[in-house]
Design a protein around this motif. Structure first.
Motif, short mmCIF file in Angstrom:
data_model
loop_
_atom_site.label_atom_id
_atom_site.label_comp_id
_atom_site.label_asym_id
_atom_site.label_seq_id
_atom_site.Cartn_x
_atom_site.Cartn_y
_atom_site.Cartn_z
N ILE A 133 0.83 -1.21 0.00
CA ILE A 133 0.00 0.00 0.00
C ILE A 133 0.86 1.26 0.00
O ILE A 133 0.55 2.23 -0.67
CB ILE A 133 -0.97 -0.03 1.20
N GLY A 134 1.97 1.22 0.70
CA GLY A 134 2.87 2.37 0.75
C GLY A 134 3.52 2.72 -0.58
O GLY A 134 4.02 3.82 -0.77
N GLU A 135 3.50 1.80 -1.53
CA GLU A 135 4.10 2.02 -2.86
C GLU A 135 3.10 2.57 -3.88
O GLU A 135 3.49 2.88 -5.00
CB GLU A 135 4.67 0.72 -3.41
N TRP A 136 1.85 2.68 -3.52
CA TRP A 136 0.84 3.06 -4.50
C TRP A 136 1.01 4.48 -5.03
O TRP A 136 0.59 4.77 -6.14
CB TRP A 136 -0.56 2.84 -3.93
N GLY A 137 1.62 5.36 -4.26
CA GLY A 137 1.88 6.72 -4.75
C GLY A 137 2.76 6.71 -5.99
O GLY A 137 2.50 7.40 -6.97
N SER A 138 3.80 5.87 -5.96
CA SER A 138 4.68 5.78 -7.13
C SER A 138 4.02 5.00 -8.26
O SER A 138 4.28 5.26 -9.43
CB SER A 138 6.02 5.15 -6.74
N VAL A 139 3.16 4.04 -7.92
CA VAL A 139 2.46 3.27 -8.96
C VAL A 139 1.55 4.19 -9.77
O VAL A 139 1.52 4.13 -11.00
CB VAL A 139 1.65 2.11 -8.33
N ILE B 186 -6.27 -8.59 3.23
CA ILE B 186 -5.68 -9.91 3.41
C ILE B 186 -4.33 -9.89 2.72
O ILE B 186 -4.25 -9.67 1.51
CB ILE B 186 -6.58 -11.01 2.81
N THR B 187 -3.29 -10.11 3.49
CA THR B 187 -1.94 -10.14 2.93
C THR B 187 -1.52 -11.59 2.75
O THR B 187 -1.55 -12.36 3.71
CB THR B 187 -0.95 -9.41 3.86
N ILE B 188 -1.16 -11.93 1.55
CA ILE B 188 -0.72 -13.29 1.23
C ILE B 188 0.76 -13.23 0.92
O ILE B 188 1.19 -12.47 0.07
CB ILE B 188 -1.51 -13.85 0.03
#
Length: 85
Positions: free
Chosen positions: A20-26, A47-49
């Motif tokens: 989730i923390g990477e979504w800004g760059s995505v 849910i984290t897999i």
């Protein structure tokens, strides 16, 4: 626009291989990512897999892909196996 239209009107299932923390760059814009995440995470179940994907595992089994070296992380081998510290 899709997330805004669906917000509190119906269920959505979203999968990602990014934290989730990477979504800004995505999305190329942290403000847009925050707005999307705000709507997605409200009333949600996350849910984290962890582990290898089924597709990569099958490619490795068939010989199409070589197994990557494991990421180092403070482990020591013992006679009982591997112990994380």
């Amino acid at each position: 626009q899709l997330v805004s239209r669906r917000y509190e009107r119906g269920a959505m299932l979203v999968t990602s291989n990014r934290a989730i923390g990477e979504w800004g760059s995505v999305f190329g814009d942290p403000v847009v990512a925050t707005a999307i995440l705000d709507r997605l995470l409200h009333h949600s179940h996350v849910i984290t897999i962890r582990g290898e994907s089924y597709r990569l595992r099958e490619k490795r089994r068939s010989g199409l892909l070589q197994k990557a070296a494991p990421a180092p992380h403070n482990t020591t081998s013992t006679s009982e196996g591997v112990r994380s510290s």
